[in-house]
Design a protein around this motif. Sequence first.
Motif, PDB file in Angstrom:
ATOM      1  N   GLN A   1       0.720  -1.373   0.056  1.00 48.40           N
ATOM      2  CA  GLN A   1      -0.075   0.085   0.234  1.00 48.40           C
ATOM      3  C   GLN A   1       0.791   1.318   0.196  1.00 48.40           C
ATOM      4  OE1 GLN A   1      -3.386  -0.260  -0.466  1.00 48.40           O
ATOM      5  NE2 GLN A   1      -2.841  -2.450  -0.564  1.00 48.40           N
ATOM      6  N   ASN A   2       1.482   1.320  -0.881  1.00 47.27           N
ATOM      7  CA  ASN A   2       2.338   2.585  -1.117  1.00 47.27           C
ATOM      8  C   ASN A   2       1.709   3.587  -2.006  1.00 47.27           C
ATOM      9  OD1 ASN A   2       5.116   1.186   0.070  1.00 47.27           O
ATOM     10  ND2 ASN A   2       4.509  -0.084  -1.961  1.00 47.27           N
ATOM     11  N   THR A   3       2.287   4.830  -2.039  1.00 46.82           N
ATOM     12  CA  THR A   3       1.556   5.837  -2.766  1.00 46.82           C
ATOM     13  C   THR A   3       2.679   6.852  -3.411  1.00 46.82           C
ATOM     14  OG1 THR A   3       0.708   7.414  -0.999  1.00 46.82           O
ATOM     15  CG2 THR A   3      -0.682   5.900  -1.755  1.00 46.82           C
ATOM     16  N   ILE A   4       2.397   7.310  -4.565  1.00 42.99           N
ATOM     17  CA  ILE A   4       3.306   8.197  -4.950  1.00 42.99           C
ATOM     18  C   ILE A   4       2.250   9.540  -5.494  1.00 42.99           C
ATOM     19  CG2 ILE A   4       5.248   6.942  -5.728  1.00 42.99           C
ATOM     20  CD1 ILE A   4       4.139   7.172  -8.526  1.00 42.99           C
ATOM     21  N   ASN A   5       2.886  10.640  -5.502  1.00 48.71           N
ATOM     22  CA  ASN A   5       2.147  11.986  -5.858  1.00 48.71           C
ATOM     23  C   ASN A   5       2.401  12.172  -7.213  1.00 48.71           C
ATOM     24  OD1 ASN A   5       1.114  12.175  -3.365  1.00 48.71           O
ATOM     25  ND2 ASN A   5       2.662  13.863  -2.809  1.00 48.71           N
ATOM     26  N   VAL A   6       1.267  12.340  -8.089  1.00 52.67           N
ATOM     27  CA  VAL A   6       1.310  12.751  -9.455  1.00 52.67           C
ATOM     28  C   VAL A   6       1.784  14.172  -9.477  1.00 52.67           C
ATOM     29  CG1 VAL A   6      -0.099  12.858 -11.618  1.00 52.67           C
ATOM     30  CG2 VAL A   6      -0.611  11.164  -9.949  1.00 52.67           C
ATOM     31  N   PRO A   7       2.673  14.578 -10.386  1.00 57.36           N
ATOM     32  CA  PRO A   7       3.120  15.777 -10.568  1.00 57.36           C
ATOM     33  C   PRO A   7       1.894  16.733 -10.786  1.00 57.36           C
ATOM     34  CG  PRO A   7       4.720  14.279 -11.657  1.00 57.36           C
ATOM     35  CD  PRO A   7       3.433  13.769 -11.298  1.00 57.36           C
ATOM     36  N   VAL A   8       2.321  18.195 -10.260  1.00 56.34           N
ATOM     37  CA  VAL A   8       1.179  19.260 -10.597  1.00 56.34           C
ATOM     38  C   VAL A   8       1.817  19.794 -12.123  1.00 56.34           C
ATOM     39  CG1 VAL A   8       0.424  21.302  -9.817  1.00 56.34           C
ATOM     40  CG2 VAL A   8       0.899  19.485  -8.171  1.00 56.34           C
ATOM     41  N   ASP A   9       0.694  19.964 -12.786  1.00 55.55           N
ATOM     42  CA  ASP A   9       1.176  20.863 -14.365  1.00 55.55           C
ATOM     43  C   ASP A   9       1.720  20.012 -15.171  1.00 55.55           C
ATOM     44  OD1 ASP A   9      -0.268  23.273 -13.459  1.00 55.55           O
ATOM     45  OD2 ASP A   9       1.463  23.962 -12.607  1.00 55.55           O
ATOM     46  N   GLN A  10       1.707  18.484 -14.838  1.00 57.19           N
ATOM     47  CA  GLN A  10       2.434  17.930 -15.953  1.00 57.19           C
ATOM     48  C   GLN A  10       1.308  17.007 -16.450  1.00 57.19           C
ATOM     49  OE1 GLN A  10       6.104  15.512 -14.925  1.00 57.19           O
ATOM     50  NE2 GLN A  10       5.471  13.829 -16.280  1.00 57.19           N
ATOM     51  N   ILE A  11       1.352  16.752 -17.912  1.00 61.38           N
ATOM     52  CA  ILE A  11       0.191  16.207 -18.620  1.00 61.38           C
ATOM     53  C   ILE A  11       0.607  14.806 -18.886  1.00 61.38           C
ATOM     54  CG2 ILE A  11      -0.921  16.115 -20.686  1.00 61.38           C
ATOM     55  CD1 ILE A  11      -0.504  19.125 -21.185  1.00 61.38           C
ATOM     56  N   LEU A  12      -0.248  13.839 -18.043  1.00 67.68           N
ATOM     57  CA  LEU A  12      -0.234  12.356 -18.323  1.00 67.68           C
ATOM     58  C   LEU A  12      -1.179  11.977 -19.004  1.00 67.68           C
ATOM     59  CD1 LEU A  12       0.811  12.002 -14.548  1.00 67.68           C
ATOM     60  CD2 LEU A  12       2.593  11.937 -16.558  1.00 67.68           C
ATOM     61  N   GLU A  13      -0.871  10.666 -19.757  1.00 63.89           N
ATOM     62  CA  GLU A  13      -2.161  10.069 -20.485  1.00 63.89           C
ATOM     63  C   GLU A  13      -3.006   9.430 -19.090  1.00 63.89           C
ATOM     64  OE1 GLU A  13      -2.669   6.892 -23.916  1.00 63.89           O
ATOM     65  OE2 GLU A  13      -0.742   7.548 -23.345  1.00 63.89           O
ATOM     66  N   THR A  14      -4.282   9.494 -19.479  1.00 66.34           N
ATOM     67  CA  THR A  14      -5.205   9.157 -18.567  1.00 66.34           C
ATOM     68  C   THR A  14      -5.220   7.341 -18.461  1.00 66.34           C
ATOM     69  OG1 THR A  14      -6.728  11.028 -18.977  1.00 66.34           O
ATOM     70  CG2 THR A  14      -7.720   9.328 -17.839  1.00 66.34           C
ATOM     71  N   PRO A  15      -5.032   6.903 -17.349  1.00 68.55           N
ATOM     72  CA  PRO A  15      -5.035   5.446 -17.499  1.00 68.55           C
ATOM     73  C   PRO A  15      -6.449   4.754 -17.631  1.00 68.55           C
ATOM     74  CG  PRO A  15      -4.961   6.325 -15.072  1.00 68.55           C
ATOM     75  CD  PRO A  15      -4.708   7.406 -15.987  1.00 68.55           C
ATOM     76  N   GLY A  16      -6.550   3.771 -18.152  1.00 69.19           N
ATOM     77  CA  GLY A  16      -7.856   2.900 -18.526  1.00 69.19           C
ATOM     78  C   GLY A  16      -8.664   3.218 -19.735  1.00 69.19           C
ATOM     79  N   TYR A  17      -8.101   4.131 -20.678  1.00 74.49           N
ATOM     80  CA  TYR A  17      -8.760   4.380 -22.100  1.00 74.49           C
ATOM     81  C   TYR A  17      -8.078   4.184 -22.983  1.00 74.49           C
ATOM     82  CZ  TYR A  17     -11.917   7.620 -19.077  1.00 74.49           C
ATOM     83  OH  TYR A  17     -12.695   7.923 -18.320  1.00 74.49           O
ATOM     84  N   PRO A  18      -8.086   3.167 -23.703  1.00 70.93           N
ATOM     85  CA  PRO A  18      -7.525   2.379 -24.955  1.00 70.93           C
ATOM     86  C   PRO A  18      -7.384   3.443 -26.072  1.00 70.93           C
ATOM     87  CG  PRO A  18      -9.490   1.316 -24.728  1.00 70.93           C
ATOM     88  CD  PRO A  18      -9.375   2.137 -23.314  1.00 70.93           C
ATOM     89  N   ASN A  19      -6.289   3.555 -26.480  1.00 69.77           N
ATOM     90  CA  ASN A  19      -6.254   4.735 -27.819  1.00 69.77           C
ATOM     91  C   ASN A  19      -6.808   4.137 -28.776  1.00 69.77           C
ATOM     92  OD1 ASN A  19      -4.770   6.522 -26.160  1.00 69.77           O
ATOM     93  ND2 ASN A  19      -2.573   5.561 -26.850  1.00 69.77           N
ATOM     94  N   THR A  20      -7.047   2.788 -29.160  1.00 68.72           N
ATOM     95  CA  THR A  20      -7.682   2.413 -30.209  1.00 68.72           C
ATOM     96  C   THR A  20      -8.718   1.253 -29.959  1.00 68.72           C
ATOM     97  OG1 THR A  20      -5.654   2.394 -31.618  1.00 68.72           O
ATOM     98  CG2 THR A  20      -7.418   1.119 -32.494  1.00 68.72           C
ATOM     99  N   GLN A  21      -9.924   1.457 -30.540  1.00 66.36           N
ATOM    100  CA  GLN A  21     -11.010   0.301 -30.196  1.00 66.36           C
ATOM    101  C   GLN A  21     -11.814   0.077 -31.509  1.00 66.36           C
ATOM    102  OE1 GLN A  21     -13.635   1.573 -26.773  1.00 66.36           O
ATOM    103  NE2 GLN A  21     -12.241   3.362 -26.803  1.00 66.36           N
ATOM    104  N   PHE A  22     -12.016  -1.012 -31.697  1.00 65.91           N
ATOM    105  CA  PHE A  22     -13.047  -1.715 -32.748  1.00 65.91           C
ATOM    106  C   PHE A  22     -14.088  -2.495 -32.386  1.00 65.91           C
ATOM    107  CE2 PHE A  22      -8.639  -1.105 -34.785  1.00 65.91           C
ATOM    108  CZ  PHE A  22      -8.788  -0.178 -35.754  1.00 65.91           C
ATOM    109  N   GLY A  23     -15.326  -2.328 -33.141  1.00 66.53           N
ATOM    110  CA  GLY A  23     -16.370  -3.177 -32.873  1.00 66.53           C
ATOM    111  C   GLY A  23     -17.037  -3.584 -33.799  1.00 66.53           C
ATOM    112  N   THR A  24     -17.916  -4.619 -33.978  1.00 67.10           N
ATOM    113  CA  THR A  24     -18.657  -5.166 -34.844  1.00 67.10           C
ATOM    114  C   THR A  24     -20.030  -5.972 -34.280  1.00 67.10           C
ATOM    115  OG1 THR A  24     -18.880  -6.207 -37.211  1.00 67.10           O
ATOM    116  CG2 THR A  24     -17.433  -7.036 -35.451  1.00 67.10           C
TER     117      THR A  24
END
Length: 332
Positions: free
Chosen positions: A216-239
């Motif tokens: 149960q360790n934590t780190i702080n996300v840097p302020v004013d730094q743009i990071l890719e949001t976790p959990g959202y895939p960049n590519t999706q296909f469906g049919t």
Amino acid sequence: LLAGGRVDYVQVDAIQHKGTFANNTGTSGRPVGRYNRPNDIRFEGDDLGKSWSLSGSFRLPHGIVPYYTYGVQSVLQDGGNISNIGADATAKGGVYEDATIKEVGVKGSMFKDRVYWAISAYQQGKTSVSLNTNGGEITSGSVDASKSRGLEVEVRWVPSKQFYLTAYGVSQKSTTKVLAGTRSASIAGTALGFADVTDAAGNIIFPAEAFSWGGQNTINVPVDQILETPGYPNTQFGTSFNYAFRRGLSFGMSGNYNSAVQSGFAQKLILPAYAQFNANVGYKWKGWSMKVDVMNVFDRLYFKSRIGGGSGDSLISVSLPRRFQYTVSKTF
């Protein structure tokens, strides 16, 4: 041209009960009152949420329709942020946050409306806002700004009442920027360099995570730094498709693909890409309807992250195995 607006009003009443944990009282070394709040604390406040949208479209020859939409939506703070709203923030009106959308595209139909298609580019954004005692946009949590930009393509083919086929594709990138405050991300002890202690036979006698309070360790996300949001895939296909025979029998199938994605803000765990499929078969007879759904047909093992939280690097969701659902209904 279509325009619309809405105003929402919310009143918040809250209580911090006597005898509960008070994180702003005492310290770990001198915990007087810290683990036993001496009195009930009650507070209340209200807030206004203003939402509006504007959309324009124009029909061209051959069923082609270009369009544009811009909208602002006031939404209640999500679970992670609303839990941090204290008495001062509530009293000053820090309950709503604004989400925006910009979308431009073109859509149309052809072959006597049997084929529908659409192409759109969009940008979605949201900024969480809460207020402290000085009126600044900050609570005990963090003030974040998220933005998603993407391109979406969709095609639907319906040649008859018995058959349809759909397909879509999405390419997007979602980013988050911490504007102020502290956003924490959970991280495993092994990601910090700790290793298992083993005996001569290779048996683990002291796991790596034991060095770090069970992981149960934590780190702080840097302020004013743009990071890719976790959990959202960049590519999706469906049919998906479905075919219904004239004598009541029908069958169909659907599937989707998601590209690899980072699990959390710590960016230490990458969840692999996956494709999964579902199938169904049904039968209708004299008002009776019977259907069998098969989810995860090929029994694929895949993982999803916990979107929106700070624990995505240590907590993930595992796919359910192949499973069946049986449905019987009668229309009267």
